[in-house]
Design a protein around this motif. Structure first.
Motif, PDB file in Angstrom:
ATOM      1  N   GLU A 297     -15.114  74.806   6.523  1.00  0.00           N
ATOM      2  CA  GLU A 297     -14.745  73.496   5.968  1.00  0.00           C
ATOM      3  C   GLU A 297     -15.789  72.479   6.411  1.00  0.00           C
ATOM      4  OE1 GLU A 297     -13.841  70.705   4.363  1.00  0.00           O
ATOM      5  OE2 GLU A 297     -11.747  71.399   4.287  1.00  0.00           O
ATOM      6  N   ASP A 298     -16.425  71.824   5.437  1.00  0.00           N
ATOM      7  CA  ASP A 298     -17.514  70.907   5.798  1.00  0.00           C
ATOM      8  C   ASP A 298     -17.043  69.489   6.108  1.00  0.00           C
ATOM      9  OD1 ASP A 298     -16.921  70.738   3.033  1.00  0.00           O
ATOM     10  OD2 ASP A 298     -18.746  69.571   2.739  1.00  0.00           O
ATOM     11  N   GLU A 299     -15.797  69.166   5.740  1.00  0.00           N
ATOM     12  CA  GLU A 299     -15.303  67.835   6.121  1.00  0.00           C
ATOM     13  C   GLU A 299     -14.883  67.921   7.579  1.00  0.00           C
ATOM     14  OE1 GLU A 299     -12.362  65.731   3.417  1.00  0.00           O
ATOM     15  OE2 GLU A 299     -13.074  67.378   2.156  1.00  0.00           O
TER      16      GLU A 299
ATOM     17  N   ASP B 130     -12.864  76.278   2.335  1.00  0.00           N
ATOM     18  CA  ASP B 130     -12.975  75.138   1.431  1.00  0.00           C
ATOM     19  C   ASP B 130     -13.804  75.569   0.224  1.00  0.00           C
ATOM     20  OD1 ASP B 130     -12.796  72.492   0.552  1.00  0.00           O
ATOM     21  OD2 ASP B 130     -14.673  71.936   1.561  1.00  0.00           O
TER      22      ASP B 130
ATOM     23  N   MET C 220     -15.758  73.269  -1.986  1.00  0.00           N
ATOM     24  CA  MET C 220     -17.012  72.521  -2.087  1.00  0.00           C
ATOM     25  C   MET C 220     -17.695  72.546  -0.734  1.00  0.00           C
ATOM     26  SD  MET C 220     -17.110  71.271  -5.194  1.00  0.00           S
ATOM     27  CE  MET C 220     -18.022  69.731  -5.226  1.00  0.00           C
TER      28      MET C 220
ATOM     29  N   LYS D 235      -5.386  69.925  -1.175  1.00  0.00           N
ATOM     30  CA  LYS D 235      -5.538  68.805  -0.234  1.00  0.00           C
ATOM     31  C   LYS D 235      -4.958  67.546  -0.871  1.00  0.00           C
ATOM     32  CE  LYS D 235      -9.967  70.367   1.605  1.00  0.00           C
ATOM     33  NZ  LYS D 235     -11.402  70.058   1.673  1.00  0.00           N
TER      34      LYS D 235
END
Ligand code: CA
Length: 223
Positions: A7-9, A51, A53, A101
């Motif tokens: 997950e990049d966030e 995730d 994106m 989400k």
């Protein structure tokens, strides 16, 4: 339970990470799709939270590559609310699920548990092509009601073909997954083993299930 979180966030990642750690899960976190794929291919996880994106490599692409490589770890996909239909196209709902989400942590936990259970049951389920049955739990293979004795390699080869029934598998794929070797030097080994397997499985049966696809590889199919 060992979890891979891709997950990049960073905020979302740290929220999930700390929550899971408190629940007693061992969690590896990465913010990059390609890293996630590399980790998933080199470690044994019980579940992957992915995730869509992502930098490096998109989530669906990661998922597709994992399945192609026979890594059947359950994957829980995290996706934004829009275009869900589009995004879940790539999912095989047996061992994958998705969560929109924003979600609550309790919901995440519940989904993870349900997915894990479902995938366990599936991994143990018998595989069938025509009257050929393979039982992954006992490693027994039955053709037309009769037990077929296979060597360990033949069994692994058959299981790989059956888990991908209807799909053509190249010699490269077979070499990597069944032999864990570099393809170049071992072309023959695969053909020889497929021939042995074919003799035992199809042998005198009228209906052949193991097929050669010229120039491409092999597949197992009820034709
Ligand atoms: Ca993202």
């Amino acid at each position: 339970m060992r979890v891979l979180l891709v997950e990049d966030e960073k905020k979302v990642a740290s929220f999930i990470h700390s929550g899971l750690r408190e629940e007693g899960y061992a969690v590896d976190v990465t913010y990059d799709g390609q890293d996630g794929l590399d980790l998933a291919e080199s470690n044994e996880y019980d579940i992957i939270i992915l995730d869509l994106m992502l930098p490096g490599r998109g989530g669906l692409d990661v998922l597709e590559k994992l399945r192609l490589d026979q890594i059947l770890t359950p994957v829980l996909v995290l996706t934004a609310k829009d275009s869900i239909q589009d995004k879940i196209r790539g999912l095989d709902m047996g061992c994958d699920d998705y969560l929109t989400k924003p979600f609550s942590f309790d919901e995440l936990l519940a989904r993870m548990r349900a997915l894990f259970r479902r995938c366990q049951e599936r991994a143990d389920a018998k595989l069938r092509v025509a009257d050929l049955v393979l039982d992954p739990a006992s490693h027994k293979v039955i053709r037309a009601g009769k037990r077929v004795d296979l060597t360990a390699k033949e069994y692994a080869l058959l299981e790989y073909l059956m888990r991908n029934a209807g799909r053509v598998l190249s010699r490269v794929q077979i070499a990597e997954h069944v032999w864990d070797i570099d393809f170049d030097t071992f072309t023959n080994v695969i053909d020889v083993h497929v021939n042995h397997l074919r003799r035992k499985i199809d042998g005198e049966h009228d209906q052949k299930v193991i097929h050669t696809v010229r120039g491409m590889g092999y597949k197992i199919e009820n034709q």
